[in-house]
Design an enzyme around this catalytic site. Structure first.
Site, short mmCIF file in Angstrom:
data_model
loop_
_atom_site.label_atom_id
_atom_site.label_comp_id
_atom_site.label_asym_id
_atom_site.label_seq_id
_atom_site.Cartn_x
_atom_site.Cartn_y
_atom_site.Cartn_z
N ASP A 176 0.86 -1.19 0.00
CA ASP A 176 0.00 0.00 0.00
C ASP A 176 0.89 1.23 0.00
O ASP A 176 1.88 1.29 0.73
CB ASP A 176 -0.89 -0.04 1.25
N ASN A 197 -0.59 4.59 0.02
CA ASN A 197 -1.25 5.81 0.48
C ASN A 197 -2.02 5.65 1.79
O ASN A 197 -2.86 6.47 2.13
CB ASN A 197 -2.18 6.35 -0.61
N ASP A 201 -4.41 3.67 2.72
CA ASP A 201 -5.82 3.29 2.78
C ASP A 201 -6.00 1.79 3.08
O ASP A 201 -7.12 1.28 3.09
CB ASP A 201 -6.57 3.68 1.50
N ASP A 256 -1.51 -1.20 -3.98
CA ASP A 256 -1.82 -0.41 -5.18
C ASP A 256 -0.64 -0.39 -6.14
O ASP A 256 0.44 -0.92 -5.83
CB ASP A 256 -2.24 1.02 -4.78
N ASP A 269 -3.50 -9.91 -16.00
CA ASP A 269 -4.48 -10.97 -15.85
C ASP A 269 -5.74 -10.54 -16.59
O ASP A 269 -6.39 -9.57 -16.19
CB ASP A 269 -4.76 -11.15 -14.34
N ASP A 315 -7.32 -15.67 -17.62
CA ASP A 315 -8.06 -16.25 -16.50
C ASP A 315 -9.14 -17.22 -16.97
O ASP A 315 -9.84 -16.95 -17.94
CB ASP A 315 -8.72 -15.10 -15.73
N GLU A 339 -4.95 -20.18 -18.02
CA GLU A 339 -5.28 -20.98 -16.83
C GLU A 339 -6.29 -22.02 -17.29
O GLU A 339 -7.41 -21.68 -17.66
CB GLU A 339 -5.90 -20.09 -15.75
N HIS A 344 -2.56 -17.23 -6.03
CA HIS A 344 -3.56 -16.57 -5.17
C HIS A 344 -4.80 -17.43 -4.92
O HIS A 344 -5.68 -17.01 -4.19
CB HIS A 344 -3.96 -15.25 -5.82
N ASP A 345 -4.89 -18.59 -5.55
CA ASP A 345 -6.06 -19.46 -5.36
C ASP A 345 -5.77 -20.65 -4.45
O ASP A 345 -6.61 -21.54 -4.31
CB ASP A 345 -6.54 -20.00 -6.72
C1 GLC Z 1 -9.50 -17.91 -11.72
C2 GLC Z 1 -8.82 -17.01 -10.73
C3 GLC Z 1 -9.61 -16.98 -9.45
C4 GLC Z 1 -10.97 -16.43 -9.76
C5 GLC Z 1 -11.63 -17.22 -10.90
C6 GLC Z 1 -12.79 -16.49 -11.45
O1 GLC Z 1 -9.54 -19.23 -11.30
O2 GLC Z 1 -7.49 -17.41 -10.54
O3 GLC Z 1 -9.00 -16.21 -8.47
O4 GLC Z 1 -11.78 -16.51 -8.63
O5 GLC Z 1 -10.77 -17.43 -11.99
O6 GLC Z 1 -12.37 -15.37 -12.18
CA CA Z 2 -3.57 2.02 -1.35
#
Ligand code: GLC
Ligand code: CA
Length: 566
Positions: A22, A24, A26, A30, A99, A204, A262, A339-340
């Site tokens: 971050d 700023n 908040d 970012d 992405d 994605d 993906e 991230h999943d």
């Molecule tokens: C992909 C992303 C995931 C998202 C899903 C729907 O699997 O990696 O984070 O929730 O698509 O967009």
């Molecule tokens: Ca921020």
């Protein structure tokens, strides 16, 4: 356009922008925050960033629900900030893949609003809108499909008998790639960013662009709500390969860019070639899921911790299979987590051996084949959260639905909490741990999601940089080795797994005229013995002080690993 295939010797790094830095106060990461960490990333040695979505979004699925592809989420900054990110990254030799979400939009996207407001609009045809069916006087969705987030894949349009398809959250209506006008919209978006200087895309949910357009009920077993989770109805279907060819011809072929799809769970490497092979594929690489969850943790609410054990043989077989079938035919990306997923250190590593196991995991990934991608925080050994309340998981729509589903199935909140701490993707989304300052230096304000408290126990970038034996210093050295032309030459050799049936050790060798390059990694938290019949010429990486090699047998300590030339 002549493609230079620059990604083949790149080292990738996945950034989850909301949680990275971050700038700023908040409490939300970012783009200026990312810019301020580009030196860090350059020094780490990564040179291809995949940045999770940064477009305007109501953030139901944290940015995967896009409401305007042509503007940046104001919480993340402006288009000028984004242009500056490109310039500053390029100046440091770092490329950027964004992405791109093409399977669905947000329900707040103007296309969807128009589609609902005016049934005769062009935009109506961008989505899958179908009449529900009446059974015993009750209006039900058009079919029994269950989506990825534990609900029906259909949502009723208020005041009508119509439903729209959404295989993810109900705020993410799926778009209809069968419609050429819709496709043109996405080509335009892609060109807009490529023309701006973006180096490529992570595409994605790409596997889902084609659907079973008969929309017939699935004959899979149904759950307590009469829903069947039958991903084959909307995954890897034939029509999507035609769309991708068109995307390539109209867009991708005209830029020296990378496109990484993906494609998820149900995909065999043979089928993956239809996406990415040199001779008939349309994109450059695909991410598969075969080496994720190789420990029985997926859906493991009924399991004890003791039952979660890394299937080392399964991992090796999966890596080996993809290599055998795709090597020489397609480029391949590699990753442990993103991230999943929960944090890889908590999945396959060990909290008791954080340092050694993080290094072993890095080593196995970096020298295997293809283009490795680290997930932000792997390089400092970040691990799963120990949240104490279900509310702490409420930031993620997938988790919210999971909680509702598990409660309805009769699980206690305590059981659900334990399960989410083990399996939730929120584990990967806690703020990056930069230093010892409040909130780990991620923000000077209130973070949008709680920080993992272990940043005070040394799990943070600054403390680690000061320790010569730290994970980050090892990671940095290992990545520079990975990019060393000498090592790349060795890695071009033929890959073989050693003792593939050995239940504890991942060991492989690249063999060529240039020599033999070995990786040996104990994946257990106890000593194991491993035979080694070669004479060591050089040891490039090792995560313990001395090696214990006697009579051609290594005694490998917990998560001990080597990169050797022999
Ligand atoms: C992909 C992303 C995931 C998202 C899903 C729907 O699997 O990696 O984070 O929730 O698509 O967009
Ligand atoms: Ca921020």
């Amino acid at each position: 356009m002549n493609k230079t295939h620059w990604w083949r010797d790149a080292v990738g790094y996945i950034i989850y922008p909301q949680s990275f830095q971050d700038s700023n106060g908040d409490g939300i990461g970012d783009i200026p925050g990312i810019i301020s960490r580009l030196d860090y990333l350059r020094d780490l040695g990564v040179n291809l960033l995949w940045i999770c979505p940064i477009f305007a979004s109501p953030m139901d699925d944290n940015g995967y629900d896009v409401s305007d592809y042509y503007s940046i989420n104001p919480a993340y900054g402006t288009m000028d900030d984004f242009r500056r990110l490109l310039t500053e990254a390029h100046a440091r030799g770092i490329r950027i893949a964004i992405d791109l979400v093409m399977n669905h939009t947000s329900d707040e996207h103007p296309w969807f609003r128009k589609a609902l407001a005016d049934p005769s609009s062009e935009e109506r045809g961008y989505y899958y809108i179908r009449k529900g069916k009446t059974v015993n006087g009750k209006l039900l969705p058009p079919n029994n499909w269950k989506g990825f987030f534990a609900t029906s894949a259909w949502e009723r349009i208020p005041g009508t008998d119509d439903f729209y398809l959404h295989i993810f959250s109900k705020k993410m209506p799926d778009v209809n790639w069968g419609n050429p006008k819709l496709r043109e919209q996405y080509y335009k978006i892609a060109r807009f960013y490529l023309d701006m200087g973006v180096d490529g895309f992570r595409l994605d949910a790409l596997a889902h662009l084609g659907k079973d357009q008969t929309f017939a009920d699935s004959d899979f077993p149904v759950d307590e709500n009469g829903l069947a989770f039958d991903t084959g109805r909307f995954s890897n279907r034939n029509d999507l390969f035609g769309y991708l060819r068109e995307f390539r011809e109209k867009v991708l072929d005209h830029y020296d860019c990378v496109a990484i799809g993906e494609v998820g769970g149900d995909l065999s490497p043979e089928k993956a070639l239809d996406y990415s092979s040199y001779d008939h594929g349309s994109i450059d690489m695909v991410f598969n899921f075969d080496t994720a969850w190789s420990n029985g943790a997926y859906g493991s609410i009924d399991k004890s911790d003791e039952e979660i054990v890394t299937d080392v043989v399964g991992l090796k077989r999966a890596f080996e299979r993809w290599y055998r079938i795709c090597n020489g035919k397609a480029d391949m990306p590699l990753y442990w987590d993103n991230h999943d997923h929960p944090r890889v250190l908590s999945q396959y590593g060990s909290l008791a051996h954080r340092n050694e196991s993080a290094k072993a995991l890095l080593t196995v990934l970096l020298f295997l084949y293809g283009t490795p991608f680290l997930y932000n925080g792997d390089e400092i050994g970040m691990s799963n959260v120990t949240y104490t309340s279900l509310d702490d998981f409420a930031n993620d729509c997938g988790n919210r639905n999971d909680i509702a589903e598990k409660r309805a199935q009769g699980y206690s909140d305590e059981q659900i909490l334990k399960y989410l701490c083990r399996c939730s993707r929120t584990n990967a989304r806690t703020p990056f741990q930069w230093n010892r300052e409040p909130n780990a230096g991620f923000t000077t304000g209130n973070p949008f999601i709680k920080v993992n408290e272990n940043y005070l126990q040394g799990v943070n970038a600054l403390d680690e940089m000061e320790d010569p034996w730290s994970i980050i210093n090892y990671a940095q050295y290992a990545i520079w080795k990975r990019r060393d032309p000498e090592i790349q030459k060795l890695m071009n050799g033929k890959l073989t797994f050693l003792e593939i049936e050995n239940p504890d050790v991942i060991a492989y060798v690249h063999e060529s005229e240039a020599g033999k390059l070995f990786v040996i990694a104990n994946m257990r938290d106890h000593d194991v013995r491993f035979p080694f019949y070669y004479s060591v010429e050089d040891c490039y990486l090792h995560n313990y002080g001395e090696a214990l090699l006697q009579d051609h047998v290594f005694t490998l300590r917990p998560f001990e690993c080597f990169l050797l030339k022999a």
